[in-house]
Design an enzyme around this catalytic site. Structure first.
Site, PDB file in Angstrom:
ATOM      1  N   ARG A 223      12.423  -6.474  -0.016  1.00 49.08           N
ATOM      2  CA  ARG A 223      12.118  -7.856  -0.374  1.00 49.08           C
ATOM      3  C   ARG A 223      12.709  -8.138  -1.757  1.00 49.08           C
ATOM      4  NH1 ARG A 223      11.402  -8.864   4.143  1.00 49.08           N
ATOM      5  NH2 ARG A 223       9.484  -9.460   5.209  1.00 49.08           N
ATOM      6  N   HIS A 271      19.622 -12.291   3.900  1.00 49.25           N
ATOM      7  CA  HIS A 271      18.418 -11.828   4.604  1.00 49.25           C
ATOM      8  C   HIS A 271      18.675 -11.712   6.110  1.00 49.25           C
ATOM      9  CE1 HIS A 271      13.783 -11.619   4.205  1.00 49.25           C
ATOM     10  NE2 HIS A 271      14.185 -10.903   5.233  1.00 49.25           N
TER      11      HIS A 271
HETATM   12  P1  NDP Z   1       6.279   0.473   7.172  1.00 47.63           P
HETATM   13  O1  NDP Z   1       4.941  -0.097   6.857  1.00 47.63           O
HETATM   14  O2  NDP Z   1       6.481   1.180   8.462  1.00 47.63           O
HETATM   15  O3  NDP Z   1       6.686   1.516   6.017  1.00 47.63           O
HETATM   16  C1  NDP Z   1       6.454   1.267   4.668  1.00 47.63           C
HETATM   17  C2  NDP Z   1       6.793   2.499   3.872  1.00 47.63           C
HETATM   18  O4  NDP Z   1       6.704   2.165   2.473  1.00 47.63           O
HETATM   19  C3  NDP Z   1       5.812   3.657   4.120  1.00 47.63           C
HETATM   20  O5  NDP Z   1       6.491   4.898   4.097  1.00 47.63           O
HETATM   21  C4  NDP Z   1       4.874   3.547   2.923  1.00 47.63           C
HETATM   22  O6  NDP Z   1       4.263   4.765   2.527  1.00 47.63           O
HETATM   23  C5  NDP Z   1       5.839   3.107   1.843  1.00 47.63           C
HETATM   24  N1  NDP Z   1       5.106   2.497   0.741  1.00 47.63           N
HETATM   25  C6  NDP Z   1       4.270   1.433   0.754  1.00 47.63           C
HETATM   26  N2  NDP Z   1       3.742   1.206  -0.465  1.00 47.63           N
HETATM   27  C7  NDP Z   1       4.265   2.164  -1.281  1.00 47.63           C
HETATM   28  C8  NDP Z   1       4.095   2.490  -2.643  1.00 47.63           C
HETATM   29  N3  NDP Z   1       3.272   1.793  -3.441  1.00 47.63           N
HETATM   30  N4  NDP Z   1       4.772   3.551  -3.138  1.00 47.63           N
HETATM   31  C9  NDP Z   1       5.588   4.298  -2.342  1.00 47.63           C
HETATM   32  N5  NDP Z   1       5.795   4.036  -1.022  1.00 47.63           N
HETATM   33  C10 NDP Z   1       5.133   2.983  -0.508  1.00 47.63           C
HETATM   34  O7  NDP Z   1       7.339  -0.703   6.995  1.00 47.63           O
HETATM   35  P2  NDP Z   1       8.734  -0.917   7.745  1.00 47.63           P
HETATM   36  O8  NDP Z   1       9.550   0.304   7.575  1.00 47.63           O
HETATM   37  O9  NDP Z   1       8.537  -1.428   9.114  1.00 47.63           O
HETATM   38  O10 NDP Z   1       9.333  -2.138   6.893  1.00 47.63           O
HETATM   39  C11 NDP Z   1       9.530  -2.016   5.508  1.00 47.63           C
HETATM   40  C12 NDP Z   1       9.894  -3.339   4.900  1.00 47.63           C
HETATM   41  O11 NDP Z   1      11.248  -3.676   5.209  1.00 47.63           O
HETATM   42  C13 NDP Z   1       9.126  -4.568   5.380  1.00 47.63           C
HETATM   43  O12 NDP Z   1       7.842  -4.629   4.821  1.00 47.63           O
HETATM   44  C14 NDP Z   1      10.021  -5.682   4.891  1.00 47.63           C
HETATM   45  O13 NDP Z   1       9.686  -6.002   3.558  1.00 47.63           O
HETATM   46  C15 NDP Z   1      11.403  -5.068   4.946  1.00 47.63           C
HETATM   47  N6  NDP Z   1      12.214  -5.668   6.005  1.00 47.63           N
HETATM   48  C16 NDP Z   1      13.349  -6.342   5.669  1.00 47.63           C
HETATM   49  C17 NDP Z   1      14.139  -6.894   6.629  1.00 47.63           C
HETATM   50  C18 NDP Z   1      15.416  -7.568   6.281  1.00 47.63           C
HETATM   51  O14 NDP Z   1      16.032  -8.161   7.167  1.00 47.63           O
HETATM   52  N7  NDP Z   1      15.867  -7.502   5.065  1.00 47.63           N
HETATM   53  C19 NDP Z   1      13.794  -6.809   8.043  1.00 47.63           C
HETATM   54  C20 NDP Z   1      12.604  -6.059   8.294  1.00 47.63           C
HETATM   55  C21 NDP Z   1      11.842  -5.532   7.303  1.00 47.63           C
HETATM   56  P3  NDP Z   1       3.316   5.585   3.539  1.00 47.63           P
HETATM   57  O15 NDP Z   1       4.264   6.284   4.473  1.00 47.63           O
HETATM   58  O16 NDP Z   1       2.592   6.517   2.663  1.00 47.63           O
HETATM   59  O17 NDP Z   1       2.444   4.556   4.214  1.00 47.63           O
HETATM   60  C1  OXD Z   2      11.095  -8.856   8.375  1.00 49.45           C
HETATM   61  C2  OXD Z   2      12.261  -9.549   7.834  1.00 49.45           C
HETATM   62  O1  OXD Z   2      10.132  -8.574   7.650  1.00 49.45           O
HETATM   63  O2  OXD Z   2      13.090 -10.036   8.623  1.00 49.45           O
HETATM   64  O3  OXD Z   2      11.115  -8.581   9.584  1.00 49.45           O
HETATM   65  O4  OXD Z   2      12.433  -9.601   6.619  1.00 49.45           O
END
Ligand code: NDP
Ligand code: OXD
Length: 308
Positions: A223, A271
């Protein structure tokens, strides 16, 4: 009982066709048409309508049409309304493509070659082997793990960082604040795939960038709120960071005069890293509705206290 959809209407029509074929008994509406408000049990939205809790008193589940849920005010959601994020093969596929594309773009000095082409310079650089380029992923969730799996065959030494300790084959895993500096020190290319929470906002700041090896590359597909944009500009100017691929910004779309648009060391995309495809996303939501109605756990249910 109905499902209300509030995101891109063209894609909504595709959701409608798919759901009509797969679940003819589920009434489906595309915002702003909502049918009888008391019938709305499910809302699939990128941005929720204002006052949706008051408008739809029988709402049971709010589905994000994306992987992230940072666009919702979690504190205002009553406990009886479940919040479910999208865990979707289509999104994972898109992010894998983007992570590989962006990593290879930095590994193969694409920002340099694009700038050279624009100014009619034929300027080869010495190429590094993948074994000499360490790649680290912040966020070892659905997307981070898939990106790492896709990067493994190239031969980059891989590492990852998450909130809780994780163990992934072929990946050096680090967790929490205490191990962040060690993780960063071994990222010649850093990929951010974190969710945006109070803890991760601004994580890509001057202090973090300073802990990367000199001349590292940065990819942010998490993000815009993760990155302190002025700190990246300073790190690029000093040579601490050599190039960046950015899919997300603090303000989207950014103002026309945003400094990233013309920056020769930045590749910017609007994005699009992983887009929600109706044919996979509607299936995932439908499967979750069926699980919910059967009293089973939905996939992607967001624990409120965790915020992602
Ligand atoms: P998940 O919830 O599956 O994974 C999140 C990961 O981040 C986990 O490993 C989690 O740790 C880690 N995490 C969360 N908080 C912290 C912290 N404070 N410190 C260290 N690690 C942390 O999410 P997704 O993989 O499905 O998606 C990730 C993000 O990608 C979405 O939230 C979105 O913002 C972004 N995204 C962007 C898109 C784009 O088009 N640009 C499209 C889709 C998503 P733990 O394993 O311990 O829970
Ligand atoms: C998502 C994105 O969160 O597209 O799926 O950013």
């Amino acid at each position: 009982m109905s499902l209300l959809y509030k995101a891109d209407p063209a894609r909504g029509r595709q959701w409608g066709e798919l759901l009509a074929a797969r679940a003819p008994n589920l009434a489906f509406h595309i915002w702003p048409e909502a049918g009888a408000a008391e019938e709305v049990r499910y809302l699939a939205a990128w941005q929720a309508p204002a006052d949706f809790l008051a408008q739809f008193p029988n709402l049971e589940v709010l589905f994000s049409t994306g992987a992230g849920v940072d666009q919702f005010d979690l504190a205002s959601l009553p406990p009886q309304v479940r919040l479910v994020r999208l865990i979707d093969p289509g999104l994972i596929e898109g992010m894998v493509e983007y992570a590989v594309m962006a990593t290879l773009a930095l590994h193969r000095d694409l920002p340099h070659y694009l700038a050279a082409q624009r100014s009619h310079r034929w300027e080869p650089l010495k190429a590094k082997r993948p074994s000499q380029r360490r790649v680290g992923v912040m966020g070892l969730g659905e997307l981070g793990r898939a990106a790492l799996r896709a990067l493994a065959p190239f031969g980059f030494p891989l590492s990852g960082w998450s909130r809780s300790a994780r163990s992934l084959e072929g990946v050096d895993c680090y967790a929490g604040e205490a191990e962040l500096a060690t993780f960063l020190g071994r990222c010649d290319i850093l990929i951010c795939l974190l969710p945006l929470t109070a803890q991760t906002r601004g994580v890509l700041c001057a202090a973090t960038l300073a802990q990367l090896p000199k001349g590292a590359g940065l990819i942010n597909a998490g993000r815009g709120g993760h990155l302190v944009e002025a700190d990246l500009l300073a790190a690029l100017a000093s040579g601490q960071v050599s190039g960046a691929v950015l899919d997300v910004l603090g303000q989207e779309p950014p103002p026309e005069d945003h400094p990233f648009y013309d920056h020769q060391q930045i590749l910017l995309t609007p994005h699009i890293a992983a887009m929600t495809h109706p044919e996979t996303a509607a299936e995932v939501v439908l499967a979750n509705i069926r699980s919910h109605e059967a009293g089973e756990e939905m996939v992607g249910l967001v624990p409120r206290d965790r915020g992602y």
